[in-house]
Motif scaffolding. Structure first.
Motif: not given
Ligand code: ASP
Length: 419
Positions: A278, A280, A317, A357, A362, A391, A394, A398
């Motif tokens: 979770s 990026s 996100t 990230g 988010g 999470d 998404r 991402n």
């Molecule tokens: N966890 C997501 C990311 O790292 C960010 C989010 O919480 O939407 O891309």
């Protein structure tokens, strides 16, 4: 174990839980909270402090995390000779795909209406909704704060983002002696903020327990709550699938003439890593490896597009934030005007740009959208219960979008790809 950001992923405040992965801990907390809320609703007063403390911790870290993340990100880009044609193309792509993602989410949430008709007892008063709503124009003007410290104290995120971008932009443009020190300092501060964030996230099971317990204890119809959140989660998932498997592959094929199937195969490891972590940011080294070694994108393009993408390009996100804000409005029985929906789209875009990230970033940013349209930030607690699986999904979207940007931009620069 240290991950790529130097975050100790094994640290756990309660040693007996060290062996259990955080998403299982959250799931266990969730189940226990629902059971406790149903059978012992009267005891909620002994544990609801957990939810309050957790939400306070999240709110505490928002401003310093966003500020340092953006300053460090923008300053690092500005110090190279990379801002220019590639920069414009990249930013253009990022804005375009994030907006498409948000519109997909908006369409789905308006079609499915997961929050409408879900009849629950409210645990918080809906404050400030009858009063004047700030217009989009006022929101836009307010992005430039008349007092940046006041903006930070008030948690005025859009202004903080704006100021941070200015600081980051000008750091590489002062004398080398100072700018090198400042870049170092900002990178260091950002890492510290990330560590604090990860530390707070360790307490999520307790936060979830306190918040969900309180919510369930206040409900007369628990099944209705599950039904409501199930519909919401389903809406996010369907919209994410449309964006990831429909819109992005179409852009890959039409704009870059790149085979989406070959590209997704090449991206399997980073996508699975994004799904499991979770984050990026934590996935970035894998993404760069796959895009450079697997797809054959030059380091010039990948070193610019991917780190920037991990910070500002979050299609999943952005989409999720739009759906979540609209769901909360529907849940509260508030009819959103077109102007308010436009505000949601706009703030979801900015919030996704500002989100770090990392896990749950988010979720933290949804508060921005809720305050922009005058909804109580408290209700972020409502969707917390199903945040982890969303999470994971998404974050994968991402990273997928970042990787599509890298190959499309490399192709447009005349680079020859391996597929
Ligand atoms: N966890 C997501 C990311 O790292 C960010 C989010 O919480 O939407 O891309």
């Amino acid at each position: 174990m240290l991950n790529f950001c130097g975050v100790d992923t094994n640290f756990q405040p309660f040693l007996f839980m060290k062996k259990i992965a955080i998403h299982w801990q959250i799931l266990i907390a969730l189940v226990l909270a629902v059971l406790a809320g149903v059978w012992l609703p009267g005891s909620v007063k002994y544990v609801d402090w957990m939810g309050t403390l957790f939400l306070n911790g999240l709110k505490m870290i928002i401003v310093p995390l966003i500020f340092t993340s953006i300053v460090a990100g923008v300053a690092n880009i500005g110090s190279g000779a990379n801002l220019g044609r590639i920069g414009l193309k990249t930013i253009g792509y990022y804005l375009l795909t994030s907006t498409l993602a948000i519109l997909t989410g908006l369409l789905m949430v308006n079609i499915i209406k997961p929050g409408a008709g879900v009849n629950l007892n409210k645990v918080a008063e809906v404050d400030g909704l009858s009063g004047e709503q700030p217009s989009i124009w006022d929101t836009l003007l307010g992005i430039v704060p008349d007092n940046v410290f006041e903006a930070m104290v008030k948690g005025d995120i859009l202004s903080v983002i704006f100021f941070a971008m200015l600081v980051g932009f000008f750091i590489p443009r002062i004398s080398a002696k100072y700018s090198a020190q400042l870049v170092n300092l900002m990178n260091g501060l950002y890492e510290v903020m990330m560590k604090i964030t990860m530390f707070i996230i360790k307490f999520t099971p307790f936060g979830v327990f306190g918040i969900v317990y309180k919510e369930v204890a206040a409900q007369t119809d628990v099944l209705e709550l599950a039904k409501g959140l199930g519909g919401y989660a389903l809406t996010v998932v369907v919209a994410l699938l449309i964006h990831a498997f429909g819109i992005l592959p179409l852009i890959l094929k039409l704009v870059g003439n790149i085979s989406p199937i070959k590209h997704i195969r090449n991206m399997a490891a980073p996508l699975l890593t994004a799904f499991s972590t979770s984050s990026s940011s934590a996935t970035l080294p894998l993404t760069m490896g796959a895009v450079e070694k697997g797809a054959g994108v030059s380091n010039k393009v990948s070193s610019f597009t991917l780190p920037l993408g991990a910070t500002i390009n979050m299609d999943g996100t952005a989409l999720y934030e739009c759906v979540a804000a609209m769901f909360i409005a529907q849940y509260l029985g508030i009819e959103m005007t077109i102007a308010q929906q436009v505000t949601v789209v706009f703030t979801a875009l900015l919030a996704s740009i500002g989100a770090a990230g990392i896990p749950m970033a988010g979720l933290i940013m949804i508060g921005v959208i809720l305050s922009a349209v005058g909804l109580p930030v408290y209700y972020v607690g409502l969707i917390l219960a199903v945040d982890r699986p969303l999470d994971m999904m998404r974050t994968a979207v991402n990273v997928w979008s970042d990787s599509c940007a890298a190959v499309i931009i490399a192709k447009s620069e005349g680079e020859k790809l391996n597929y």
